[in-house]
Design an enzyme around this catalytic site. Structure first.
Site, PDB file in Angstrom:
ATOM      1  N   ASP A  29       0.847  -1.188   0.000  1.00  9.45           N
ATOM      2  CA  ASP A  29       0.000   0.000   0.000  1.00  9.45           C
ATOM      3  C   ASP A  29       0.888   1.246   0.000  1.00  9.45           C
ATOM      4  O   ASP A  29       1.853   1.325   0.762  1.00  9.45           O
ATOM      5  CB  ASP A  29      -0.906  -0.009   1.241  1.00  9.45           C
ATOM      6  CG  ASP A  29      -1.904   1.136   1.236  1.00  9.45           C
ATOM      7  OD1 ASP A  29      -3.010   0.936   0.733  1.00  9.45           O
ATOM      8  OD2 ASP A  29      -1.543   2.221   1.732  1.00  9.45           O
ATOM      9  N   ILE A  30       0.567   2.203  -0.874  1.00  6.88           N
ATOM     10  CA  ILE A  30       1.360   3.434  -0.951  1.00  6.88           C
ATOM     11  C   ILE A  30       1.104   4.277   0.301  1.00  6.88           C
ATOM     12  O   ILE A  30      -0.042   4.540   0.660  1.00  6.88           O
ATOM     13  CB  ILE A  30       0.991   4.240  -2.202  1.00  6.88           C
ATOM     14  CG1 ILE A  30       1.232   3.403  -3.470  1.00  6.88           C
ATOM     15  CG2 ILE A  30       1.795   5.534  -2.268  1.00  6.88           C
ATOM     16  CD1 ILE A  30       0.763   4.073  -4.742  1.00  6.88           C
ATOM     17  N   GLU A  68      -4.928   2.281  -4.035  1.00  8.59           N
ATOM     18  CA  GLU A  68      -3.461   2.304  -4.049  1.00  8.59           C
ATOM     19  C   GLU A  68      -2.861   1.005  -3.514  1.00  8.59           C
ATOM     20  O   GLU A  68      -1.683   0.956  -3.159  1.00  8.59           O
ATOM     21  CB  GLU A  68      -2.947   3.489  -3.224  1.00  8.59           C
ATOM     22  CG  GLU A  68      -3.251   3.422  -1.739  1.00  8.59           C
ATOM     23  CD  GLU A  68      -4.578   4.065  -1.370  1.00  8.59           C
ATOM     24  OE1 GLU A  68      -4.712   4.493  -0.221  1.00  8.59           O
ATOM     25  OE2 GLU A  68      -5.471   4.129  -2.233  1.00  8.59           O
TER      26      GLU A  68
END
Length: 323
Positions: free
Chosen positions: A203-204, A246
């Site tokens: 996950d960003i 994301e």
């Protein structure tokens, strides 16, 4: 095949993705006038007229690839003695023993439908052409060549439709649907063979602030560049997919806990040290490794919990569920 299915009051057959007949019950054999050995491993289109082949390619294959099933399709088979057999056709695509199989049920219909009228009209036109002069025969050969070309174009279109159905349009990675199919495949394989495989969810970090600060076009560019980076850092047999927003998921066949942690750390380090345009981003990763009591859902939950731990302990880090 058990007796109930073999003698069911409707025809049944199973075909591969390529259309080869893998199984057929006695009811359908009787309806078509064939012996079992005459149909097994043959292409399903060998039981169709030219017009019905076109209809089958135009409707059945695209629907089964896009939606996984076909319901109540009016259709006609060609019996062994050359007669049309109108049926109501249902089909569903399944994954059996690691292979894609299409199970179909055919219920004989008493009344012809509009599609059959069109098919019969085409059949009659072809019969007239075959009975005419050499010039007409030559025109028929040209029509047949055009049909072959159209059939090839349809097959290529079906392949493109299948690719589109399993691809994320923004990043070009595999999509969530494809990932879930592969997760099921490797779960079943590990249950049977005890082969190792692991799962990572990446996950960003603080992605919302990127969108808020620079706008969604820049956010989309970040997603696209990260997708490319994850793919480049993955072994050939890995499945890299966009899970949503994301979040990205990576299936790592053959990797145990220690190897999965090492792979996840490579993803994290490569992301941290690789500029994405004018930006530098980091990712948090949760990893899990399949164990005997696990299911597809439990493995996803484990990786998600590990990701949550990474997020709550400073971000830009890797956590394995068992740690």
């Amino acid at each position: 095949m058990d007796t109930l299915l073999n003698e069911a009051p409707c025809g049944y057959f199973a075909i591969t993705d390529k259309g080869l007949i893998q199984s057929v019950n006695q009811t359908l054999l009787t309806m078509l006038g064939y012996d079992r050995e005459e149909l097994l491993e043959r292409h399903i289109e060998s039981t169709m007229s030219v017009a019905n082949k076109m209809f089958f390619h135009t409707y059945f294959y695209p629907y089964i690839q896009l939606y996984g099933q076909v319901d109540e399709m009016y259709f006609s088979f060609r019996t062994k003695d050359g007669k049309d057999l109108p049926v109501l056709l249902n089909g569903i695509k399944r994954n059996r023993d690691g292979n894609a199989v299409i199970d179909c049920v055919a219920l004989e219909m008493r009344k012809r439908i509009e599609h059959e009228k069109d098919i019969m009209k085409t059949k009659q036109q072809l019969e007239v052409l075959y009975q005419q002069t050499n010039e007409a025969n030559h025109r028929l050969e040209l029509l047949h060549a055009q049909y072959e070309k159209k059939q090839q174009e349809l097959m290529e279109l079906n392949e493109r439709l299948e690719a589109l159905a399993s691809t994320d349009p923004l990043t070009g990675l595999k999509n969530r649907r494809y990932f879930q199919e592969q997760l099921q495949k490797y779960t079943e394989l590990s249950e049977q063979t005890e082969a190792a495989f692991s799962l990572c969810i990446a996950d960003i970090d603080r992605f919302k602030s990127i969108n808020d600060t620079y706008g969604h076009p820049v956010g989309d560019l970040v997603l696209t560049r990260l997708a490319q980076l994850l793919q480049e850092q993955s072994p050939a047999e890995a499945v890299v997919a966009r899970f949503g927003g994301e979040e990205f998921v990576i299936l790592l066949p053959g990797l145990d806990q220690e190897q999965a942690l090492a792979a996840a750390e490579r993803y994290r380090a490569a992301t941290e040290t690789t500029p994405l345009g004018d930006l530098r981003i980091t990712i948090s990763i949760g990893a899990a490794t399949f164990a005997a009591a696990d299911t597809e859902l439990s493995l996803l939950q484990q990786a998600d919990q590990a990701l949550y731990h990474s997020k709550n302990n400073g971000r830009n880090r890797v956590t394995h569920y068992r740690d």
